[in-house]
Design a protein around this motif. Structure first.
Motif, PDB file in Angstrom:
ATOM      1  N   ASP A 117      -7.833  -6.893   3.985  1.00  0.00           N
ATOM      2  CA  ASP A 117      -8.136  -5.661   3.258  1.00  0.00           C
ATOM      3  C   ASP A 117      -9.342  -5.828   2.343  1.00  0.00           C
ATOM      4  O   ASP A 117     -10.184  -4.943   2.235  1.00  0.00           O
ATOM      5  CB  ASP A 117      -6.910  -5.225   2.443  1.00  0.00           C
ATOM      6  CG  ASP A 117      -5.692  -4.998   3.313  1.00  0.00           C
ATOM      7  OD1 ASP A 117      -5.793  -4.174   4.241  1.00  0.00           O
ATOM      8  OD2 ASP A 117      -4.667  -5.653   3.088  1.00  0.00           O
ATOM      9  N   PHE A 173       0.833  -1.196   0.000  1.00  0.00           N
ATOM     10  CA  PHE A 173       0.000   0.000   0.000  1.00  0.00           C
ATOM     11  C   PHE A 173       0.874   1.255   0.000  1.00  0.00           C
ATOM     12  O   PHE A 173       2.065   1.215   0.297  1.00  0.00           O
ATOM     13  CB  PHE A 173      -0.910   0.023   1.235  1.00  0.00           C
ATOM     14  CG  PHE A 173      -2.122  -0.853   1.114  1.00  0.00           C
ATOM     15  CD1 PHE A 173      -3.243  -0.418   0.429  1.00  0.00           C
ATOM     16  CD2 PHE A 173      -2.142  -2.122   1.688  1.00  0.00           C
ATOM     17  CE1 PHE A 173      -4.368  -1.214   0.319  1.00  0.00           C
ATOM     18  CE2 PHE A 173      -3.259  -2.932   1.582  1.00  0.00           C
ATOM     19  CZ  PHE A 173      -4.381  -2.475   0.899  1.00  0.00           C
ATOM     20  N   SER A 216      -7.288  -0.160   2.349  1.00  0.00           N
ATOM     21  CA  SER A 216      -6.434  -0.724   3.398  1.00  0.00           C
ATOM     22  C   SER A 216      -7.187  -0.842   4.713  1.00  0.00           C
ATOM     23  O   SER A 216      -7.626   0.162   5.280  1.00  0.00           O
ATOM     24  CB  SER A 216      -5.194   0.159   3.598  1.00  0.00           C
ATOM     25  OG  SER A 216      -4.535  -0.167   4.805  1.00  0.00           O
ATOM     26  N   LEU A 263      -0.617  -6.110   1.314  1.00  0.00           N
ATOM     27  CA  LEU A 263      -2.043  -6.420   1.184  1.00  0.00           C
ATOM     28  C   LEU A 263      -2.299  -7.873   1.554  1.00  0.00           C
ATOM     29  O   LEU A 263      -1.520  -8.774   1.211  1.00  0.00           O
ATOM     30  CB  LEU A 263      -2.478  -6.167  -0.262  1.00  0.00           C
ATOM     31  CG  LEU A 263      -3.892  -6.635  -0.648  1.00  0.00           C
ATOM     32  CD1 LEU A 263      -4.639  -5.539  -1.382  1.00  0.00           C
ATOM     33  CD2 LEU A 263      -3.811  -7.893  -1.521  1.00  0.00           C
ATOM     34  N   THR A 291      -3.155   0.830  -3.670  1.00  0.00           N
ATOM     35  CA  THR A 291      -1.995   0.036  -4.091  1.00  0.00           C
ATOM     36  C   THR A 291      -1.565   0.388  -5.506  1.00  0.00           C
ATOM     37  O   THR A 291      -0.709  -0.274  -6.080  1.00  0.00           O
ATOM     38  CB  THR A 291      -2.313  -1.472  -4.046  1.00  0.00           C
ATOM     39  OG1 THR A 291      -3.414  -1.732  -4.938  1.00  0.00           O
ATOM     40  CG2 THR A 291      -2.674  -1.922  -2.639  1.00  0.00           C
ATOM     41  N   PRO A 323       2.129   1.764   6.090  1.00  0.00           N
ATOM     42  CA  PRO A 323       1.663   0.379   6.249  1.00  0.00           C
ATOM     43  C   PRO A 323       2.731  -0.494   6.898  1.00  0.00           C
ATOM     44  O   PRO A 323       3.930  -0.326   6.652  1.00  0.00           O
ATOM     45  CB  PRO A 323       1.379  -0.066   4.809  1.00  0.00           C
ATOM     46  CG  PRO A 323       2.224   0.825   3.952  1.00  0.00           C
ATOM     47  CD  PRO A 323       2.285   2.144   4.670  1.00  0.00           C
TER      48      PRO A 323
END
Length: 533
Positions: A116, A100, A185, A112, A208, A108
């Motif tokens: 999420d 992210f 997120s 991911l 992302t 972050p």
């Protein structure tokens, strides 16, 4: 050293600082002159194409993607997926190592994962989710399609994500590949919720995608910074600026002077100028869109099908094509464009027939004509290069049968309130498809649930039509689905809740040194492959 042409952007749009050792905008990035301001940085909260163009593809990714050339559904954040035999369960395996973005308030701590995806869709379908009411709690795309009723659960199963549906739906994968179905997120959401600022999820976005948000000034510009950890590989250009310039004449002027590198949606009348300029290139792409006149079928006299048919017989769509589109579109023969696999080539919309139009009005008790107000937004649209001129031509056509049209131009925020209240006669608008499935056109624009969601502005609801759509998506047999969509188009031609006008080509102009831009038939431009030669 920054050149004078970029100083014309008043400093705010500079892609680099003023230090001599820093790169200029021409070296470091690209300036895209866009046609409109955005509503939000979360595509789930809107159905406006201007927001999708500026936000969805630069900032975010989706579980699945639509190939811009073949229109096939391909892996995105999900590397592969499986469907159960009964069509009720979809299991997605996610890519590993997808990172992210970060911003001043969030960094972050992990890539991911399934949490999420669960967080993203739980917000949309579960009214008990603390994020469901945030930023107004309206998700027009998902509610119009009934995805909040279709998806009964979404949960994590190890490193996979499992969606359970209430019934089979052949359009489900296409819906997950739409520009609206972006993945957020969960970690960022939790942090903002603890801080008491959950709305920041939609205002200071974390995605992302190939670019992250650097700076935004309302109705002026958006400045993006390259996401160096992008899972597809970093974009060629370090920065990307959306210079918000609603007037197409001003966008062209900026393109000609070099203040912009790319111009979105040039007016059809500007195409010849662009083609004749040695420093400019014109890109043209088929479009999955439609411009139409929506009639408020819940308000007299438009609740009378004879009145709706009379207006359809009075409008000269060929004239619109010549005077507004200048060869950058085609006359609509149905709601669906011919590019769609559900298009019925046998569908024939009424040709101009003023005698028949007057006869229908007389049968409806309106032989002396009537007055009506036509709403429209200012500025160009992907499906209509000049809505104001289109409205004027329609006004002239309808005057020939005694219908007196008052044109009313409104900003979107004002128009949205008007549409929600249902106090209007007709709207000149259109639709840019978000995926390749015909269900996206029919259910978004004419489904019963789409009235409350705000995308069905004709406010027409027919149980028989709704059943055709439901039956179509319940089957995996393409022949059965196509047959139902043919029947649906025949019903629309008979009932005429909205009058399709044109399907526009997607056009974009750029400086010749800009290469690698990818336009899609579904609207929007992919910038991560762009570079300067």
């Amino acid at each position: 050293m920054i050149t004078n042409k970029y100083l014309l952007l008043a400093g705010a749009l500079l892609l680099a600082g003023c230090q001599p050792q820093e790169k200029s905008a021409a070296q470091a990035g690209l300036i895209y002159c866009s046609e409109g301001a955005l509503q939000t940085f979360n595509p789930q909260l809107t159905n406006l194409s201007t927001t999708l163009d500026a936000v969805s593809f630069p900032l975010y990714d989706r579980l699945l993607e639509v190939n811009p050339i073949t229109l096939a559904i391909e892996p995105g954040l999900a590397s592969h997926w499986q469907m159960s035999q009964d069509g009720l369960t979809y299991t997605f395996t996610l890519r590993k190592g997808v990172m992210f973005h970060h911003n001043a308030n969030f960094v972050p701590s992990r890539p991911l994962n399934a949490d999420d995806v669960v967080f993203t869709f739980t917000r949309l379908i579960d009214t008990h989710s603390p994020y469901n009411p945030v930023s107004g709690g309206r998700y027009p795309y998902f509610h119009s399609l009934g995805l909040d009723r279709l998806i009964t659960s979404v949960h994590r199963q190890g490193e996979q994500v499992v969606f359970t549906l209430s019934r089979p739906n052949a359009a489900f994968l296409a819906d997950l590949a739409s520009a609206y179905a972006v993945i957020l997120s969960a970690e960022y959401g939790e942090q903002m919720l603890r801080a008491g600022t959950p709305e920041q999820l939609d205002r200071q976005p974390i995605g992302t995608g190939p670019y992250r948000l650097k700076e935004y000034r309302d109705r002026q510009f958006i400045r993006y910074q390259r996401h160096d950890a992008y899972w597809k590989g970093p974009a060629h250009l370090e920065q990307l600026v959306f210079d918000i310039t609603p007037r197409s004449a001003k966008r062209l002027a900026k393109l000609l002077t070099g203040e912009c590198d790319v111009m979105g949606y040039p007016a059809a009348s500007q195409v010849k100028v662009i083609q004749e300029h040695d420093d400019l290139a014109l890109s043209v792409q088929s479009g999955m869109n439609v411009a139409f006149l929506a009639l408020n079928t819940r308000q007299p006299p438009f609740n009378d099908v004879r009145v709706r048919q009379a207006l359809a017989y009075a409008i000269n769509r060929e004239n619109l094509q010549q005077a507004v589109y200048f060869g950058t579109g085609e006359v609509a023969r149905a709601l669906l464009p011919s590019l769609s696999w559900g298009y019925d080539p046998a569908t024939v919309l009424p040709s101009p027939d003023l005698v028949l139009a007057r006869k229908l009005l007389a049968e409806a008790g309106l032989g002396q004509g009537f007055e009506m107000t036509l709403l429209l937004q200012s500025g160009t649209r992907p499906y209509n290069p000049d809505p104001r001129k289109s409205a004027q031509l329609i006004r002239n056509d309808l005057a020939a049968i005694g219908v007196r049209v008052k044109i009313q131009v409104q900003e979107w925020s004002v128009m949205q309130r008007t549409l929600e209240a249902g106090r209007y006669d007709a709207v000149l608008t259109g639709w840019q498809a978000d995926n390749t499935d015909p269900d996206s056109f029919f259910r978004q624009l004419l489904g019963c649930h789409a009235i409350a969601a705000g995308s069905n502005v004709s406010r027409w609801c027919d149980p028989g039509f709704e059943q055709l759509l439901d039956d179509a998506v319940s089957s995996a047999k393409m022949g059965f689905r196509i047959r139902n969509y043919y029947y649906a188009q025949q019903m629309l031609t008979s009932q005429m809740p909205l009058i399709p006008l044109a399907h526009a080509l997607q056009t974009q102009a750029s400086r010749r040194d800009v290469q690698g831009l990818t336009m899609t038939p579904l609207g929007g431009t992919l910038f991560n492959g762009a570079y300067r030669k």
